[in-house]
Design an enzyme around this catalytic site. Structure first.
Site, PDB file in Angstrom:
ATOM      1  N   PHE A 173       0.855  -1.178   0.000  1.00  0.00           N
ATOM      2  CA  PHE A 173       0.000   0.000   0.000  1.00  0.00           C
ATOM      3  C   PHE A 173       0.896   1.233   0.000  1.00  0.00           C
ATOM      4  CE2 PHE A 173      -2.941   3.067   2.008  1.00  0.00           C
ATOM      5  CZ  PHE A 173      -4.037   2.877   1.185  1.00  0.00           C
ATOM      6  N   PHE A 175       1.257   5.055  -1.894  1.00  0.00           N
ATOM      7  CA  PHE A 175       0.717   6.090  -2.789  1.00  0.00           C
ATOM      8  C   PHE A 175       1.283   7.446  -2.389  1.00  0.00           C
ATOM      9  CE2 PHE A 175      -2.328   2.647  -2.618  1.00  0.00           C
ATOM     10  CZ  PHE A 175      -2.683   2.469  -3.949  1.00  0.00           C
ATOM     11  N   ASP A 223      -0.216 -16.160  12.893  1.00  0.00           N
ATOM     12  CA  ASP A 223      -1.587 -16.592  13.131  1.00  0.00           C
ATOM     13  C   ASP A 223      -2.504 -16.116  11.989  1.00  0.00           C
ATOM     14  OD1 ASP A 223      -3.758 -17.698  14.389  1.00  0.00           O
ATOM     15  OD2 ASP A 223      -3.708 -16.380  16.139  1.00  0.00           O
ATOM     16  N   HIS A 230       4.689  -3.863   3.145  1.00  0.00           N
ATOM     17  CA  HIS A 230       5.861  -3.996   2.276  1.00  0.00           C
ATOM     18  C   HIS A 230       7.135  -3.573   2.996  1.00  0.00           C
ATOM     19  CE1 HIS A 230       4.854   0.323   0.620  1.00  0.00           C
ATOM     20  NE2 HIS A 230       5.004   0.294   1.922  1.00  0.00           N
ATOM     21  N   ASN A 231       8.255  -4.181   2.593  1.00  0.00           N
ATOM     22  CA  ASN A 231       9.602  -3.882   3.085  1.00  0.00           C
ATOM     23  C   ASN A 231       9.830  -4.298   4.539  1.00  0.00           C
ATOM     24  OD1 ASN A 231       9.884  -2.442   0.560  1.00  0.00           O
ATOM     25  ND2 ASN A 231       8.918  -0.682   1.554  1.00  0.00           N
ATOM     26  N   SER A 249       8.002  -1.154   6.087  1.00  0.00           N
ATOM     27  CA  SER A 249       9.404  -0.823   6.347  1.00  0.00           C
ATOM     28  C   SER A 249       9.809  -0.989   7.808  1.00  0.00           C
ATOM     29  CB  SER A 249       9.719   0.612   5.882  1.00  0.00           C
ATOM     30  OG  SER A 249       9.423   0.761   4.514  1.00  0.00           O
ATOM     31  N   HIS A 267       7.929   2.045   9.690  1.00  0.00           N
ATOM     32  CA  HIS A 267       9.316   2.475   9.890  1.00  0.00           C
ATOM     33  C   HIS A 267       9.756   2.353  11.353  1.00  0.00           C
ATOM     34  CE1 HIS A 267       9.768   4.105   5.767  1.00  0.00           C
ATOM     35  NE2 HIS A 267       8.484   4.415   5.898  1.00  0.00           N
TER      36      HIS A 267
END
Length: 319
Positions: A173, A175, A223, A230-231, A249, A267
Site C-alpha cells: 500500500f 501512494f 496466526d 511492504h519492506n 518498512s 518504519h
C-alpha cells in the site's frame, strides 16, 4: 446390450491392468538424479493414445461398441488438451501445470490448482485445490499450501505450511500525491522471501517490497488474519498472534512475540526478545528487550502503574 458390453470391457480392462502390474518383477528402488527429478507434463491425449495401444478392445476380442466408446474418449481427451493450451493436467491429483514450470515428480497439485510458467515446486510439496502459484514463484521441498492460496513475486522455504486463503507477494500500500494533486501509486517491484519451517495462518497477507524485499525469518509462526506491509523484515522464531498489523518498512529482531490485535506503526525498529501485549500500539522504536504494553506501548511495569493510577482517579471524592 451396449451396457453389458461396456461392463464386460471395463472388467477386462481392469483385469488386464491388475495382471500387468502384478506380474511386474519387484525391483529395488533406485536413487533418481536431481536433474531427472522433474518431469515433463504428459498431455492427456498422449496418455490416452498409449492406453489405447496397450488395451485396445479389438486386440482382446471386445465388441465394436466398446471400441467406439474408447475412440470417443480419445477424442474428448484431445479436445481437452486443446482447450488447456500451454497447461497440462498433473498426474498427481489433476491440477494444471504450465509446460515451462518445473515441478518435482513427488509433488502433488490438487484439482483446480494452477502453476504458472517458470514456477518451481520442490520434492514432496503439496499445492492444495484452488491455489495459484504465479510465474517465477519458488515453493521449497515438503512445503504445504492448503486451499485457495495465492502466491506471486515470492519464494517459500522448506517445510512451510501456508493455510487457506493466504495471499503473498501482492503490491504493498504505497501512494503519493503529485504536483497536480492526483493520487499516484508508488512502484512495488520486489519480492517476498519466506524462510524455512514458517507457518502462516488463514487469510493472512504479506506484501511485496518496494525498496527492499519483505522477509520472514526461519521458524516464525504467523496466526490468522495478520497483515504484514511492504519492506518489513522479521527475524527468526517470532510469533505474531491473530489480527496483528505491521506497517511498512518495519524491522523486527528475533524471538519477538506480538499479542492479538497489536499494531506496529511504519518504519519502526524492535530489537530481539521483545514481547508486546495484546491490543498494544507501538509508535516508536523499542531498543531494549522486555515486555511492553499499552498505547503508546511502554514498559509493561510502567503501563500497569498507569492503569492502576487511572482506575483510582474514578474513586476520588468529588468537590
Amino acid at each position: 446390450s451396449q451396457r453389458s458390453t461396456c461392463e464386460t470391457f471395463d472388467t477386462s480392462l481392469l483385469f488386464l491392468a491388475r495382471s500387468s502390474s502384478s506380474s511386474a518383477p519387484c525391483t529395488k528402488p533406485t536413487t533418481t538424479p536431481m536433474a531427472d527429478r522433474f518431469r515433463r507434463v504428459v498431455p492427456r491425449s498422449e496418455f490416452a493414445a498409449t492406453l489405447l495401444q496397450r488395451f485396445h478392445p479389438l486386440r482382446h476380442g471386445a465388441t465394436k461398441g466398446a471400441s467406439n466408446l474408447l475412440d470417443m474418449a480419445q477424442q474428448n481427451s484431445l479436445h481437452a488438451d486443446a482447450c488447456l493450451g500451454e497447461y497440462r493436467r498433473w498426474t498427481r491429483e489433476g491440477g494444471l501445470v504450465h509446460k515451462l514450470a518445473l515441478v518435482d515428480l513427488t509433488a502433488t497439485v490438487g484439482t483446480g490448482a494452477v502453476i504458472h510458467k517458470h514456477a518451481q515446486v520442490g520434492p514432496n510439496a503439496h499445492i492444495g485445490s484452488g491455489s495459484v502459484v504465479g510465474p517465477h514463484v519458488i515453493v521449497g521441498s515438503s512445503s504445504t499450501l492448503w486451499y485457495n492460496v495465492s502466491l506471486q513475486n515470492c519464494s517459500i522455504g522448506e517445510s512451510c505450511i501456508i493455510h487457506n486463503g493466504v495471499c503473498i507477494g501482492q503490491d504493498g500500500f504505497g501512494f503519493l500525491v503529485d504536483e497536480t494533486g492526483q493520487m499516484v501509486k508508488k512502484p512495488q517491484t520486489l519480492q517476498v522471501k519466506i524462510g524455512d519451517h514458517v507457518e502462516i495462518g488463514a487469510n493472512s497477507c504479506i506484501d511485496r517490497g518496494s525498496w527492499r524485499d519483505t522477509v520472514i525469518g526461519d521458524h516464525t509462526k504467523i496466526d490468522n488474519q495478520v497483515q504484514i506491509g511492504h519492506n518489513v523484515v522479521i527475524g527468526k522464531c517470532c510469533m505474531l498472534c491473530g489480527q496483528v498489523g505491521i506497517g511498512g518498512s518495519c524491522m523486527l529482531g528475533d524471538y519477538i512475540l506480538l499479542g492479538g490485535k497489536a499494531g506496529v506503526a511504519d518504519h519502526i525498529s524492535i530489537v530481539s526478545k521483545v514481547r508486546i501485549a495484546a491490543m498494544s500500539g507501538v509508535t516508536s522504536n523499542i531498543m531494549e528487550p522486555g515486555d511492553y504494553a499499552g498505547f503508546p506501548a511502554v514498559h509493561a511495569q510502567e503501563w500497569r502503574k498507569s492503569a492502576i493510577t487511572i482506575r483510582k482517579l474514578g474513586k476520588l471524592p468529588s468537590f
